[in-house]
Design a protein around this motif. Sequence first.
Motif, PDB file in Angstrom:
ATOM      1  N   GLY A  55      32.676  29.678  26.805  1.00  0.00           N
ATOM      2  CA  GLY A  55      31.807  30.827  26.970  1.00  0.00           C
ATOM      3  C   GLY A  55      32.052  31.539  28.292  1.00  0.00           C
ATOM      4  N   PHE A  56      33.204  31.332  28.883  1.00  0.00           N
ATOM      5  CA  PHE A  56      33.546  31.899  30.183  1.00  0.00           C
ATOM      6  C   PHE A  56      33.545  33.419  30.143  1.00  0.00           C
ATOM      7  N   ALA A  57      32.964  34.017  31.151  1.00  0.00           N
ATOM      8  CA  ALA A  57      33.002  35.465  31.311  1.00  0.00           C
ATOM      9  C   ALA A  57      33.107  35.773  32.796  1.00  0.00           C
ATOM     10  N   CYS A  58      34.033  36.627  33.142  1.00  0.00           N
ATOM     11  CA  CYS A  58      34.178  37.082  34.523  1.00  0.00           C
ATOM     12  C   CYS A  58      33.943  38.583  34.504  1.00  0.00           C
ATOM     13  N   GLU A  59      32.822  38.986  35.053  1.00  0.00           N
ATOM     14  CA  GLU A  59      32.447  40.398  35.025  1.00  0.00           C
ATOM     15  C   GLU A  59      33.449  41.232  35.810  1.00  0.00           C
ATOM     16  N   GLU A  60      33.967  42.273  35.179  1.00  0.00           N
ATOM     17  CA  GLU A  60      34.889  43.204  35.825  1.00  0.00           C
ATOM     18  C   GLU A  60      34.070  44.303  36.490  1.00  0.00           C
ATOM     19  N   THR A  61      34.136  44.383  37.819  1.00  0.00           N
ATOM     20  CA  THR A  61      33.449  45.446  38.543  1.00  0.00           C
ATOM     21  C   THR A  61      34.410  46.049  39.556  1.00  0.00           C
ATOM     22  N   ALA A  62      34.184  47.307  39.884  1.00  0.00           N
ATOM     23  CA  ALA A  62      35.002  47.975  40.889  1.00  0.00           C
ATOM     24  C   ALA A  62      34.125  48.935  41.673  1.00  0.00           C
ATOM     25  N   GLY A  63      33.687  48.493  42.833  1.00  0.00           N
ATOM     26  CA  GLY A  63      32.872  49.325  43.695  1.00  0.00           C
ATOM     27  C   GLY A  63      33.518  49.429  45.064  1.00  0.00           C
ATOM     28  N   PRO A  64      32.967  50.224  45.959  1.00  0.00           N
ATOM     29  CA  PRO A  64      33.566  50.376  47.286  1.00  0.00           C
ATOM     30  C   PRO A  64      33.455  49.121  48.147  1.00  0.00           C
ATOM     31  N   ASP A  65      32.445  48.281  47.875  1.00  0.00           N
ATOM     32  CA  ASP A  65      32.225  47.091  48.696  1.00  0.00           C
ATOM     33  C   ASP A  65      32.691  45.800  48.056  1.00  0.00           C
ATOM     34  N   VAL A  66      32.867  45.796  46.741  1.00  0.00           N
ATOM     35  CA  VAL A  66      33.307  44.570  46.062  1.00  0.00           C
ATOM     36  C   VAL A  66      33.997  44.923  44.739  1.00  0.00           C
ATOM     37  N   VAL A  67      35.065  44.185  44.481  1.00  0.00           N
ATOM     38  CA  VAL A  67      35.776  44.256  43.207  1.00  0.00           C
ATOM     39  C   VAL A  67      35.797  42.832  42.658  1.00  0.00           C
ATOM     40  N   THR A  68      35.437  42.666  41.396  1.00  0.00           N
ATOM     41  CA  THR A  68      35.507  41.351  40.774  1.00  0.00           C
ATOM     42  C   THR A  68      36.256  41.461  39.453  1.00  0.00           C
ATOM     43  N   GLY A  69      36.856  40.350  39.057  1.00  0.00           N
ATOM     44  CA  GLY A  69      37.531  40.337  37.772  1.00  0.00           C
ATOM     45  C   GLY A  69      38.569  39.244  37.673  1.00  0.00           C
ATOM     46  N   SER A  70      39.280  39.262  36.554  1.00  0.00           N
ATOM     47  CA  SER A  70      40.371  38.320  36.322  1.00  0.00           C
ATOM     48  C   SER A  70      41.502  38.994  35.556  1.00  0.00           C
ATOM     49  N   GLY A  71      41.504  40.318  35.563  1.00  0.00           N
ATOM     50  CA  GLY A  71      42.485  41.080  34.801  1.00  0.00           C
ATOM     51  C   GLY A  71      43.864  41.096  35.422  1.00  0.00           C
ATOM     52  N   PRO A  72      44.816  41.761  34.744  1.00  0.00           N
ATOM     53  CA  PRO A  72      46.226  41.723  35.140  1.00  0.00           C
ATOM     54  C   PRO A  72      46.566  42.483  36.421  1.00  0.00           C
ATOM     55  N   GLY A  73      45.705  43.378  36.880  1.00  0.00           N
ATOM     56  CA  GLY A  73      45.962  44.097  38.127  1.00  0.00           C
ATOM     57  C   GLY A  73      47.233  44.927  38.072  1.00  0.00           C
ATOM     58  N   ASP A  74      47.589  45.464  39.238  1.00  0.00           N
ATOM     59  CA  ASP A  74      48.805  46.254  39.410  1.00  0.00           C
ATOM     60  C   ASP A  74      49.049  46.412  40.904  1.00  0.00           C
ATOM     61  N   THR A  75      49.873  47.340  41.304  1.00  0.00           N
ATOM     62  CA  THR A  75      50.189  47.492  42.728  1.00  0.00           C
ATOM     63  C   THR A  75      49.677  48.819  43.292  1.00  0.00           C
ATOM     64  N   THR A  76      48.586  49.345  42.721  1.00  0.00           N
ATOM     65  CA  THR A  76      48.050  50.618  43.182  1.00  0.00           C
ATOM     66  C   THR A  76      47.090  50.501  44.354  1.00  0.00           C
ATOM     67  N   SER A  77      46.583  49.272  44.609  1.00  0.00           N
ATOM     68  CA  SER A  77      45.631  49.070  45.703  1.00  0.00           C
ATOM     69  C   SER A  77      45.627  47.596  46.082  1.00  0.00           C
ATOM     70  N   GLY A  78      44.993  47.284  47.201  1.00  0.00           N
ATOM     71  CA  GLY A  78      44.864  45.892  47.610  1.00  0.00           C
ATOM     72  C   GLY A  78      44.149  45.042  46.580  1.00  0.00           C
TER      73      GLY A  78
END
Length: 137
Positions: free
Chosen positions: A12-35
């Motif tokens: 039942g694992f879930a990792c909430e994907e969020t992207a805000g100015p103060d915190v980013v959370t997730g487990s997705g594949p990412g890329d090289t567009t930002s830190g």
Amino acid sequence: MTAPDVSAQPTGFACEETAGPDVVTGSGPGDTTSGPAAILGFNHAYYVNRSVEHARRFLTSDSAITTGDRLQTGIDAVPADTRHCVSISPLNTSDESARWAVTVAEFRPSTKPWIARQTVTTRTVDGATLISEITLA
């Protein structure tokens, strides 16, 4: 920085994907567009793809992480069905490099979650943001 919720187990694992100015959370594949995107990408390559070659795509050529067998040894030590969740907050940023407070939560089967706190330095090289250093915080 908000740490990932470690109350959940891999079932039942879930990792909430969020992207805000103060915190980013997730487990997705990412890329090289930002830190944060590079940090997500590196962790996805480590935990999901389990590929040194894939992980190195997110590292600068002069990163100490790219040398030797340490990276492969680390990947091999993690059970294949481990889930992860990453939380990233800025420590300081500039046009060329940035430091990030990173929390990686590992959810291994049949064990309690394990938390790693890191400081990650990223640098933009030829238009790609890559990781140059990871240290334990």
